[in-house]
Scaffold this motif. Structure first.
Motif, mmCIF file in Angstrom:
data_model
loop_
_atom_site.group_PDB
_atom_site.id
_atom_site.type_symbol
_atom_site.label_atom_id
_atom_site.label_comp_id
_atom_site.label_asym_id
_atom_site.label_seq_id
_atom_site.Cartn_x
_atom_site.Cartn_y
_atom_site.Cartn_z
ATOM 1 N N SER A 59 0.850 -1.189 0.000
ATOM 2 C CA SER A 59 0.000 0.000 0.000
ATOM 3 C C SER A 59 0.888 1.242 0.000
ATOM 4 C CB SER A 59 -0.881 -0.016 1.250
ATOM 5 O OG SER A 59 -1.738 1.090 1.266
ATOM 6 N N PRO A 60 0.521 2.327 -0.631
ATOM 7 C CA PRO A 60 -0.778 2.637 -1.235
ATOM 8 C C PRO A 60 -0.899 2.260 -2.710
ATOM 9 C CG PRO A 60 0.535 4.617 -1.224
ATOM 10 C CD PRO A 60 1.389 3.518 -0.592
ATOM 11 N N GLU A 61 0.168 1.724 -3.314
ATOM 12 C CA GLU A 61 0.102 1.371 -4.732
ATOM 13 C C GLU A 61 -0.824 0.188 -4.983
ATOM 14 O OE1 GLU A 61 3.005 1.833 -3.112
ATOM 15 O OE2 GLU A 61 3.688 3.699 -4.032
ATOM 16 N N CYS A 62 -1.022 -0.623 -3.951
ATOM 17 C CA CYS A 62 -1.912 -1.774 -4.060
ATOM 18 C C CYS A 62 -2.939 -1.714 -2.946
ATOM 19 C CB CYS A 62 -1.111 -3.068 -3.961
ATOM 20 S SG CYS A 62 -2.132 -4.560 -4.027
ATOM 21 N N ARG A 63 -4.173 -1.924 -3.313
ATOM 22 C CA ARG A 63 -5.258 -2.018 -2.337
ATOM 23 C C ARG A 63 -5.996 -3.316 -2.585
ATOM 24 N NH1 ARG A 63 -6.833 3.585 -1.539
ATOM 25 N NH2 ARG A 63 -4.916 4.555 -0.783
ATOM 26 N N VAL A 64 -6.536 -3.866 -1.516
ATOM 27 C CA VAL A 64 -7.293 -5.114 -1.638
ATOM 28 C C VAL A 64 -8.509 -5.053 -0.737
ATOM 29 C CG1 VAL A 64 -5.908 -6.325 0.102
ATOM 30 C CG2 VAL A 64 -7.138 -7.640 -1.613
ATOM 31 N N GLU A 65 -9.622 -5.548 -1.236
ATOM 32 C CA GLU A 65 -10.856 -5.691 -0.468
ATOM 33 C C GLU A 65 -11.363 -7.112 -0.680
ATOM 34 O OE1 GLU A 65 -13.913 -2.709 -0.966
ATOM 35 O OE2 GLU A 65 -12.415 -1.209 -1.528
#
Length: 177
Positions: A59-65
């Motif tokens: 993060s912050p370049e990758c986010r996951v939900e």
């Protein structure tokens, strides 16, 4: 300015191990080049998946939900909670993809959600049509339909030749989850 002039549609499918792993490998490669990646996980709302902790470090370049109900989904006997979670995941995935703010959007296990009839395939096909041209869309899961395969620019089928499960070895923390 977008990192890609032309975003394609990728599908990782099949009964073999490695679909999510391939999408995560792409995620790491892209982040290494300054891309932004958003991952929406379908049908993975209640388990302890190691990739979630690892991805937080990107993060912050990758986010996951992650979305999903408790327990197993049985085709033809879907519980309302599973359908609602899949609908929430898809609504969020659509928002993220059409925003154009992310270079790559991974829809992890969306193909399973379709196969279990938690989502309508026509809605997913529509998303493939309306995504911004610079957004790469990655779909993972078993049982990709012919209609989705036809729309994809890249299709990789994971085929199981041999698996530890066949020898009675259960899923191992850090390896399978």
């Amino acid at each position: 300015m977008p990192n890609l002039d032309r975003g394609l549609i990728q599908i990782y499918t099949g009964n073999g191990k490695g679909k999510t792993t391939a999408a995560l490998g792409l995620t790491i490669r892209a982040i290494g080049h300054g891309f932004k990646v958003y991952i929406i996980q379908f049908m993975k709302g209640s388990a302890d998946y190691g990739e979630l902790e690892g991805l937080k470090r990107l993060s912050p370049e990758c986010r996951v939900e992650s979305y999903g109900g408790k327990g197993w989904v049985h085709k033809g006997l879907q519980e309302e909670e599973h359908v609602l979670e899949a609908r929430k995941a898809f609504k969020r995935a659509r928002e993220i993809a059409v925003s154009g703010e992310w270079d790559i959007v991974v829809l992890d296990e969306i193909l399973n959600a379709l196969w279990f009839e938690l989502l309508a395939e026509d809605e997913v096909l529509e998303l493939l049509e309306i995504k911004p041209p610079h957004v790469e869309l990655v779909l993972t899961g078993r049982n990709a339909s012919d209609r989705l395969l036809e729309k994809a620019d890249l299709v990789t089928e994971m085929v199981s030749q041999k698996h530890p499960f066949d020898q009675g070895i259960v899923a191992r923390k850090g390896i399978e989850y």
